[in-house]
Enzyme design. Structure first.
Site, PDB file in Angstrom:
ATOM      1  N   GLY A  92       0.806  -1.101  -0.084  1.00 37.67           N
ATOM      2  CA  GLY A  92      -0.001   0.085   0.104  1.00 37.67           C
ATOM      3  C   GLY A  92       0.788   1.398  -0.055  1.00 37.67           C
ATOM      4  O   GLY A  92       0.131   2.376   0.317  1.00 37.67           O
ATOM      5  N   HIS A  99       9.023   6.588   4.236  1.00 36.76           N
ATOM      6  CA  HIS A  99       8.485   7.359   5.514  1.00 36.76           C
ATOM      7  C   HIS A  99       8.271   6.116   6.477  1.00 36.76           C
ATOM      8  O   HIS A  99       7.583   5.099   6.287  1.00 36.76           O
ATOM      9  CB  HIS A  99       7.268   8.055   5.121  1.00 36.76           C
ATOM     10  CG  HIS A  99       6.354   7.410   4.101  1.00 36.76           C
ATOM     11  ND1 HIS A  99       6.608   7.471   2.910  1.00 36.76           N
ATOM     12  CD2 HIS A  99       5.001   6.728   4.432  1.00 36.76           C
ATOM     13  CE1 HIS A  99       5.563   6.657   2.186  1.00 36.76           C
ATOM     14  NE2 HIS A  99       4.716   6.397   3.187  1.00 36.76           N
TER      15      HIS A  99
HETATM   16  P1  5GP Z   1       1.904   4.970   2.351  1.00 40.98           P
HETATM   17  O1  5GP Z   1       0.440   4.434   2.066  1.00 40.98           O
HETATM   18  O2  5GP Z   1       2.832   5.331   1.200  1.00 40.98           O
HETATM   19  O3  5GP Z   1       2.612   4.014   3.388  1.00 40.98           O
HETATM   20  O4  5GP Z   1       1.575   6.237   3.306  1.00 40.98           O
HETATM   21  C1  5GP Z   1       1.423   7.419   2.983  1.00 40.98           C
HETATM   22  C2  5GP Z   1       0.778   8.499   4.136  1.00 40.98           C
HETATM   23  O5  5GP Z   1       0.918   9.938   3.570  1.00 40.98           O
HETATM   24  C3  5GP Z   1      -0.633   8.030   4.180  1.00 40.98           C
HETATM   25  O6  5GP Z   1      -0.992   7.729   5.596  1.00 40.98           O
HETATM   26  C4  5GP Z   1      -1.387   9.617   3.799  1.00 40.98           C
HETATM   27  O7  5GP Z   1      -2.420   9.867   4.633  1.00 40.98           O
HETATM   28  C5  5GP Z   1      -0.153  10.379   3.954  1.00 40.98           C
HETATM   29  N1  5GP Z   1      -0.156  11.515   3.321  1.00 40.98           N
HETATM   30  C6  5GP Z   1      -0.484  11.683   1.978  1.00 40.98           C
HETATM   31  N2  5GP Z   1      -0.269  12.959   1.659  1.00 40.98           N
HETATM   32  C7  5GP Z   1      -0.113  13.626   2.628  1.00 40.98           C
HETATM   33  C8  5GP Z   1      -0.050  15.201   2.809  1.00 40.98           C
HETATM   34  O8  5GP Z   1      -0.055  15.808   1.921  1.00 40.98           O
HETATM   35  N3  5GP Z   1       0.569  15.762   4.002  1.00 40.98           N
HETATM   36  C9  5GP Z   1       0.576  14.682   5.032  1.00 40.98           C
HETATM   37  N4  5GP Z   1       0.840  15.114   6.153  1.00 40.98           N
HETATM   38  N5  5GP Z   1       0.437  13.475   5.042  1.00 40.98           N
HETATM   39  C10 5GP Z   1      -0.094  12.839   3.682  1.00 40.98           C
END
Ligand code: 5GP
Ligand code: ZN
Length: 113
Positions: A92, A99
């Site tokens: 996901g 991060h």
């Molecule tokens: P991944 O799914 O890639 O592991 O996590 C990406 C995370 O980034 C998600 O939990 C999503 O809610 C967060 N996210 C996406 N866009 C932004 C943003 O513009 N600002 C912040 N603070 N979080 C974001």
């Protein structure tokens, strides 16, 4: 990297609720929190996924975890907390700048979905 969302947050070009930072990394609140505390910890250096790490990044990845520990202490997550790196489509991953998710403030199920 110029078209990377998290590089833009690190550079101050896009706002975020930053709660901790140092020369190597920053921690900011997730826009769509999945727990009472949901913080993202990113390196200032652009690395797309854990698959792209090199030996030279070993210290940096350790520093992300040290910052996670600091945030967990600041947030008083004394009953426990979790860190997660999502890597690639099946996990996901949606933002391709590594991060570390820091989740806490509630009981966390296992295994994750
Ligand atoms: P991944 O799914 O890639 O592991 O996590 C990406 C995370 O980034 C998600 O939990 C999503 O809610 C967060 N996210 C996406 N866009 C932004 C943003 O513009 N600002 C912040 N603070 N979080 C974001
Ligand atoms: Zn980036």
């Amino acid at each position: 990297m110029s078209d990377c969302l998290f590089c833009k947050i690190a550079d101050g070009k896009i706002p975020a609720k930053i709660i901790a930072q140092n020369d190597h990394a920053l921690a900011f609140r997730d826009l769509n929190p999945q727990a009472p505390t949901h913080v993202l910890i990113i390196p200032r250096k652009h690395i797309a996924t854990l698959n792209d790490l090199t030996d030279g990044d070993a210290e940096l990845v350790g520093r992300l975890h040290l910052l996670a520990r600091q945030v967990a202490a600041d947030e008083q997550l004394n009953d426990g907390w979790r860190t997660v790196f999502n890597v690639g489509a099946h996990a996901g991953q949606t933002v391709f700048h590594i991060h570390l998710h820091l989740l806490g403030g509630r009981t966390l199920g296992w295994p994750p979905g």
